[in-house]
Design a protein around this motif. Structure first.
Motif, PDB file in Angstrom:
ATOM      1  N   ASN A   1     -14.578   4.962   1.294  1.00 44.01           N
ATOM      2  CA  ASN A   1     -13.317   4.351   1.705  1.00 44.01           C
ATOM      3  C   ASN A   1     -12.393   5.371   2.373  1.00 44.01           C
ATOM      4  OD1 ASN A   1     -13.388   1.489   0.377  1.00 44.01           O
ATOM      5  ND2 ASN A   1     -14.078   2.898  -1.226  1.00 44.01           N
TER       6      ASN A   1
ATOM      7  N   ILE B   1      -6.344   1.750  -5.782  1.00 43.30           N
ATOM      8  CA  ILE B   1      -6.534   1.698  -4.337  1.00 43.30           C
ATOM      9  C   ILE B   1      -7.901   2.290  -4.013  1.00 43.30           C
ATOM     10  CG2 ILE B   1      -5.657   2.479  -2.099  1.00 43.30           C
ATOM     11  CD1 ILE B   1      -2.898   2.737  -3.458  1.00 43.30           C
TER      12      ILE B   1
ATOM     13  N   ARG C   1      -4.171   4.111  -9.115  1.00 45.42           N
ATOM     14  CA  ARG C   1      -3.405   2.894  -8.835  1.00 45.42           C
ATOM     15  C   ARG C   1      -4.292   1.754  -8.350  1.00 45.42           C
ATOM     16  NH1 ARG C   1      -0.806   7.076  -8.920  1.00 45.42           N
ATOM     17  NH2 ARG C   1       1.399   7.239  -9.460  1.00 45.42           N
TER      18      ARG C   1
ATOM     19  N   TRP D   1     -13.311   8.751  -6.536  1.00 45.47           N
ATOM     20  CA  TRP D   1     -12.151   9.225  -5.783  1.00 45.47           C
ATOM     21  C   TRP D   1     -12.403  10.538  -5.045  1.00 45.47           C
ATOM     22  CZ3 TRP D   1     -10.159  14.002  -6.896  1.00 45.47           C
ATOM     23  CH2 TRP D   1     -10.458  14.537  -8.152  1.00 45.47           C
TER      24      TRP D   1
ATOM     25  N   THR E   1     -10.821   4.409  -2.757  1.00 54.22           N
ATOM     26  CA  THR E   1     -10.821   5.764  -2.206  1.00 54.22           C
ATOM     27  C   THR E   1     -12.239   6.314  -2.325  1.00 54.22           C
ATOM     28  OG1 THR E   1      -9.727   7.919  -2.324  1.00 54.22           O
ATOM     29  CG2 THR E   1     -10.090   6.785  -4.413  1.00 54.22           C
TER      30      THR E   1
ATOM     31  N   GLN F   1      -4.273   7.626  -5.432  1.00 54.67           N
ATOM     32  CA  GLN F   1      -4.651   6.274  -5.039  1.00 54.67           C
ATOM     33  C   GLN F   1      -5.588   5.634  -6.067  1.00 54.67           C
ATOM     34  OE1 GLN F   1      -6.106   7.319  -1.036  1.00 54.67           O
ATOM     35  NE2 GLN F   1      -4.562   5.922  -0.252  1.00 54.67           N
ATOM     36  N   TYR F   2      -6.570   6.400  -6.511  1.00 49.16           N
ATOM     37  CA  TYR F   2      -7.558   5.869  -7.446  1.00 49.16           C
ATOM     38  C   TYR F   2      -6.907   5.355  -8.727  1.00 49.16           C
ATOM     39  CZ  TYR F   2     -11.269   5.919 -10.959  1.00 49.16           C
ATOM     40  OH  TYR F   2     -12.123   5.580 -11.986  1.00 49.16           O
TER      41      TYR F   2
ATOM     42  N   MET G   1       0.845  -1.207   0.000  1.00 45.11           N
ATOM     43  CA  MET G   1       0.000   0.000   0.000  1.00 45.11           C
ATOM     44  C   MET G   1       0.876   1.252   0.000  1.00 45.11           C
ATOM     45  SD  MET G   1      -2.985   1.080   2.721  1.00 45.11           S
ATOM     46  CE  MET G   1      -3.860   2.622   2.555  1.00 45.11           C
TER      47      MET G   1
END
Length: 212
Positions: free
Chosen positions: A160, A154, A152, A54, A156, A149-150, A1
């Protein structure tokens, strides 16, 4: 992460004195290179379904001349759009000052892009003295974290959100970074760092004051 504290160091922050509607205004500018192609970043920031993943749910007419509304947040008008490259919108929150947001994406190679976000507002001098540019800048650091993050994969967005134990140090470090940007623009160092302390207190829920 991804360590979210590391994402802060990849952002260039600038504070500039400028004009908005022929009046003195302040711009906070954030620049960050992301490891995604420009077309992917563009659709993530302009398509309603992707924006909600996101950032926040968005409604309205997302074309030039149309109006948008972010759930529980800002609303405004789409002022300009250079498809695939940049857009400019008015940004209105409650009874806050007139402001505009400009978003630009520049390809740096086939799979990397430079994102620039510029928020320009006519800020009350007392408010600027109290909180400094971090009053706006910290929120945009968090937005860039969401994009980072989005892109990649992850999770969000509102469903989240990271817990306070993770986000509070992020907010504090962001506030301090904006103090340094203010100092680079000529602000008194002691006053800028005290304003950063108050901004941190606001974003971490220990201050009842309201930003503009």
């Amino acid at each position: 992460m991804v360590d979210i504290m590391d994402t802060l160091t990849g952002i260039t922050r600038l504070v500039k004195t400028t004009q908005l509607n022929h009046q003195d205004a302040t711009s906070v500018v954030l620049q960050q290179e992301v490891s995604s192609p420009a077309h992917d970043v563009w659709t993530a920031c302009t398509e309603a379904e992707r924006i909600r993943q996101w950032f926040l749910p968005i409604t309205g007419d997302l074309s030039v001349g149309g109006r948008y509304a972010l759930e529980g947040n800002a609303s405004g008008e789409i002022l300009e759009c250079n498809s695939g490259r940049s857009f400019r919108v008015s940004w209105q929150m409650g009874h806050g000052p007139d402001s505009e947001l400009e978003f630009t994406i520049t390809p740096t190679n086939t799979d990397h892009s430079l994102v620039e976000l510029r928020h320009t507002a006519m800020v009350d001098p007392d408010m600027m003295g109290t909180y400094g540019p971090g009053a706006v800048g910290v929120g945009w650091d968090a937005a860039l974290l969401g994009i980072y993050q989005y892109l990649r994969g992850i999770p969000t967005g509102p469903a989240n959100q990271l817990p306070p134990a993770v986000m509070n140090p992020f907010m504090a470090a962001s506030s301090e970074a904006w103090a340094e940007a203010a100092i680079a623009n000529g602000a008194d160092p002691a006053a800028a760092r005290e304003a950063a302390r108050r901004t941190t207190a606001f974003y971490t829920g220990t201050d009842d004051a309201v930003t503009s």
